[in-house]
Design a protein around this motif. Structure first.
Motif, PDB file in Angstrom:
ATOM      1  N   ARG A 183       0.834  -1.207   0.000  1.00 61.32           N
ATOM      2  CA  ARG A 183       0.000   0.000   0.000  1.00 61.32           C
ATOM      3  C   ARG A 183       0.865   1.252   0.000  1.00 61.32           C
ATOM      4  O   ARG A 183       0.562   2.224  -0.700  1.00 61.32           O
ATOM      5  N   HIS A 217      -1.748  -0.154  -9.667  1.00 59.27           N
ATOM      6  CA  HIS A 217      -1.656   1.297  -9.468  1.00 59.27           C
ATOM      7  C   HIS A 217      -0.601   1.920 -10.376  1.00 59.27           C
ATOM      8  O   HIS A 217      -0.764   3.067 -10.808  1.00 59.27           O
ATOM      9  N   VAL A 261      -6.323  11.898  -4.684  1.00 57.67           N
ATOM     10  CA  VAL A 261      -7.320  10.853  -4.392  1.00 57.67           C
ATOM     11  C   VAL A 261      -6.738   9.470  -4.662  1.00 57.67           C
ATOM     12  O   VAL A 261      -6.954   8.540  -3.881  1.00 57.67           O
ATOM     13  N   LYS A 317      -6.494   6.527  -1.890  1.00 55.59           N
ATOM     14  CA  LYS A 317      -7.147   5.233  -2.129  1.00 55.59           C
ATOM     15  C   LYS A 317      -6.124   4.090  -2.154  1.00 55.59           C
ATOM     16  O   LYS A 317      -6.394   2.999  -1.647  1.00 55.59           O
ATOM     17  N   GLU A 358      -5.207   3.280   1.335  1.00 56.06           N
ATOM     18  CA  GLU A 358      -6.307   2.613   2.035  1.00 56.06           C
ATOM     19  C   GLU A 358      -6.499   1.175   1.567  1.00 56.06           C
ATOM     20  O   GLU A 358      -7.276   0.435   2.149  1.00 56.06           O
ATOM     21  N   GLN A 417      -7.487   0.269  -1.636  1.00 54.61           N
ATOM     22  CA  GLN A 417      -8.545   0.171  -2.637  1.00 54.61           C
ATOM     23  C   GLN A 417      -7.970   0.325  -4.042  1.00 54.61           C
ATOM     24  O   GLN A 417      -7.008   1.052  -4.247  1.00 54.61           O
ATOM     25  N   GLU A 418      -8.581  -0.341  -5.001  1.00 51.79           N
ATOM     26  CA  GLU A 418      -8.187  -0.179  -6.392  1.00 51.79           C
ATOM     27  C   GLU A 418      -9.030   0.946  -6.999  1.00 51.79           C
ATOM     28  O   GLU A 418     -10.194   0.762  -7.305  1.00 51.79           O
ATOM     29  N   TYR A 419      -8.419   2.095  -7.154  1.00 50.57           N
ATOM     30  CA  TYR A 419      -9.102   3.294  -7.632  1.00 50.57           C
ATOM     31  C   TYR A 419      -8.933   3.423  -9.141  1.00 50.57           C
ATOM     32  O   TYR A 419      -7.819   3.344  -9.654  1.00 50.57           O
TER      33      TYR A 419
END
Length: 106
Positions: free
Chosen positions: A7, A42, A86, A90, A93, A95-97
């Protein structure tokens, strides 16, 4: 849930882009993409984002002749900053943004 170091590295791809727009995130992604699918996701998302917004910037630069490009350059700059922040949040956190308005080339 991705591990903490995954992360952190994924968020680092977005954060380092404020200092080196292309080279820093590219190096991190190329070095770590085989270690984690989360980092690979990412990294690909950021590279697609960078390519898309570069194209938008070039088109807006050409449209400066028609004066609408000046407004578009401001909007693109603000959106790029917001979506990068953002994306970093994300990614940290876990999450896959999916960044909106980008071409998914990679």
């Amino acid at each position: 849930m991705p591990k903490n170091d995954e992360r952190l590295i994924a968020a680092g791809i977005y954060v380092i882009s404020f200092f080196t727009a292309f080279l820093g995130p590219l190096i991190i992604w190329l070095v770590k993409k085989d270690d984690s699918s989360y980092i690979d996701y990412h990294g690909r998302e950021y590279m697609n984002f960078f390519i898309s917004y570069t194209v938008y910037g070039i088109v807006s630069g050409i449209l400066v002749i028609l004066l609408i490009g000046i407004f578009m350059l401001w909007v693109i700059g603000i959106l790029a900053m917001v979506f990068t922040i953002v994306g970093a949040i994300k990614a940290y956190e876990g999450q896959e943004y999916r960044i909106p308005f980008i071409f998914r080339l990679l």
